[in-house]
Write an enzyme that holds these catalytic residues in place. Structure first.
Site, PDB file in Angstrom:
ATOM      1  N   LYS A  18       0.805  -1.228   0.079  1.00 19.80           N
ATOM      2  CA  LYS A  18      -0.172   0.040  -0.015  1.00 19.80           C
ATOM      3  C   LYS A  18       0.864   1.192  -0.184  1.00 19.80           C
ATOM      4  CE  LYS A  18      -2.232  -1.335   3.922  1.00 19.80           C
ATOM      5  NZ  LYS A  18      -1.486  -2.627   4.050  1.00 19.80           N
ATOM      6  N   ARG A  94     -10.797  -0.005   8.367  1.00 22.05           N
ATOM      7  CA  ARG A  94     -10.061  -1.417   8.610  1.00 22.05           C
ATOM      8  C   ARG A  94     -11.215  -2.274   9.259  1.00 22.05           C
ATOM      9  NH1 ARG A  94      -4.088  -2.209   8.532  1.00 22.05           N
ATOM     10  NH2 ARG A  94      -3.464  -0.123   8.011  1.00 22.05           N
ATOM     11  N   ARG A 129      11.644  -5.188   5.196  1.00 20.84           N
ATOM     12  CA  ARG A 129      11.307  -3.876   4.917  1.00 20.84           C
ATOM     13  C   ARG A 129      12.182  -2.867   5.689  1.00 20.84           C
ATOM     14  NH1 ARG A 129       5.531  -1.773   5.394  1.00 20.84           N
ATOM     15  NH2 ARG A 129       5.347  -2.994   7.123  1.00 20.84           N
ATOM     16  N   ARG A 158      10.270  -0.510  11.374  1.00 23.05           N
ATOM     17  CA  ARG A 158       9.287  -0.495  12.366  1.00 23.05           C
ATOM     18  C   ARG A 158       9.242  -1.402  13.509  1.00 23.05           C
ATOM     19  NH1 ARG A 158       4.105  -0.048   8.437  1.00 23.05           N
ATOM     20  NH2 ARG A 158       3.605  -1.294   9.917  1.00 23.05           N
ATOM     21  N   ARG A 169      -0.933  -9.476  12.884  1.00 21.58           N
ATOM     22  CA  ARG A 169      -1.562  -8.360  12.063  1.00 21.58           C
ATOM     23  C   ARG A 169      -2.363  -9.076  10.929  1.00 21.58           C
ATOM     24  NH1 ARG A 169       3.990  -5.555  10.946  1.00 21.58           N
ATOM     25  NH2 ARG A 169       2.930  -4.511   9.166  1.00 21.58           N
TER      26      ARG A 169
END
Ligand code: AP5
Length: 222
Positions: A18, A94, A129, A158, A169
Site C-alpha cells: 500500500k 479497516r 522492509r 518498524r 497483524r
C-alpha cells in the site's frame, strides 16, 4: 464545470504494498496521502496520550480503538488540501464500524483498491522492509534496496515488523477484510500485488486514468 478531485481508498494485507503504491500515485496524481498507520506512528513518536494507547494495540497487531482513529482520519480528510486536491486513504477503514463512521460523515470513495498478495510472500516483505527517516521512503533489502551507502547506513525498521507480529497483524486483517469489502462492492477493484512494484503501479495507473476520463466526461455534461 471543474471535475471533482479523486477520492481513493487503498487496502490490502500488511506489507501488500500500500505505502509503496501510494508513493507512486501521489507523485503522479498529486493526491493527499492519508495513511492511518503513519498518523498513528506520529502520535506514538510524539508521546501523546493517544500515542501511548495506540502503541499497546499496534504491538499486539490489533486495531487501535475507533475513539482514537476515527477522528484522527476524519480531521485530516476534511482539511482544505485534501478537499481541493483529492485524497488517497491508506489503511482506513479497516473495520465495519470505521466504514460506517465515514458514511455518517458523508464520505464515499470513487474507488476502493484491494491489493492481492499471497500470504507466504508477505512475511518476507515485512522482515526485509526498511524505512528512510529522512525522506520517508520505503525500501526492501532484496526487492527495493537503497540507492547509496549513505542511505543504507541510516535506514530504520518498524517496531511491528517482526515475523511474530506480522502474523498477528494478518489475523486481524482476515477478521475484518470481508466486512469492509462488503461496504464498497460497487467501487472495488482487485489488483495483483504479487508482481514487481512498477507493474503493480501500471495496473493502478490505467484504472485511475480511466476514472479521470469518466469524471471529466461527467463534468462536461453538467
Ligand atoms: P499500517 O502502517 O497501515 O501497516 P499494515 O497495514 O500492516 O501495512 P504495512 O505498512 O505493513 O504495509 P504496506 O501495505 O504499506 O506495504 P509496503 O508498501 O510498506 O498499520 C500498522 C498498525 O497500525 C496496524 O497493525 C494497527 O495496529 C494500526 N492501524 C493502522 N490503521 C488502522 C486503522 N484504520 N484502525 C485501527 N488501527 C489501525 O511494502 C512492504 C515491503 O514490501 C517494503 O519493504 C516494500 O519495499 C516491499 N514491496 C512493496 N511492493 C513490492 C512488490 N511489488 N514486490 C516486491 N516487494 C515489494
Amino acid at each position: 464545470v471543474k471535475p471533482e478531485p479523486l477520492k481513493i481508498m487503498i487496502s490490502g494485507a500488511p506489507a501488500s504494498g500500500k505505502g509503496t503504491q501510494c508513493e507512486q500515485i501521489t507523485k503522479k496524481y498529486g493526491l493527499v496521502h492519508i495513511a492511518a498507520g503513519d498518523l498513528l506512528r506520529a502520535e506514538v513518536a510524539a508521546g501523546t496520550e493517544n500515542g501511548k494507547q495506540a502503541k499497546e494495540h499496534m504491538e499486539k497487531g490489533q486495531l487501535v480503538p475507533d475513539e482514537i482513529v476515527v477522528m484522527m482520519v476524519k480531521e485530516r480528510l476534511l482539511q482544505p488540501d485534501s478537499q481541493e486536491s483529492g485524497w488517497l486513504l491508506d489503511g482506513y477503514p479497516r473495520s465495519l464500524s470505521q466504514a460506517k463512521a465515514l458514511e455518517d460523515f458523508g464520505i464515499q470513495p470513487d474507488l476502493f483498491i484491494l491489493l492481492e498478495v499471497p500470504e507466504e510472500i508477505l512475511v518476507e516483505r515485512v522482515v526485509g522492509r526498511r524505512l528512510d527517516p529522512v525522506t520517508g521512503k520505503i525500501y526492501h533489502l532484496k526487492y527495493s534496496p537503497p540507492e547509496t551507502e549513505e542511505i543504507a547506513a541510516r535506514l530504520t525498521q518498524r517496531f511491528d515488523d517482526t515475523e511474530e507480529k506480522v502474523k498477528l497483524r494478518l489475523r486481524t486483517h482476515h477478521q475484518n477484510v470481508e466486512a469492509v469489502l462488503s461496504r464498497y462492492e460497487g467501487v472495488t477493484v482487485k489488483v495483483n500485488g504479487n508482481v514487481p512494484k512498477e507493474e503493480v503501479f501500471a495496473q493502478i495507473d490505467s484504472i485511475l486514468t480511466g476514472l479521470i476520463k469518466q469524471k471529466k466526461a461527467a463534468s462536461d455534461l453538467a
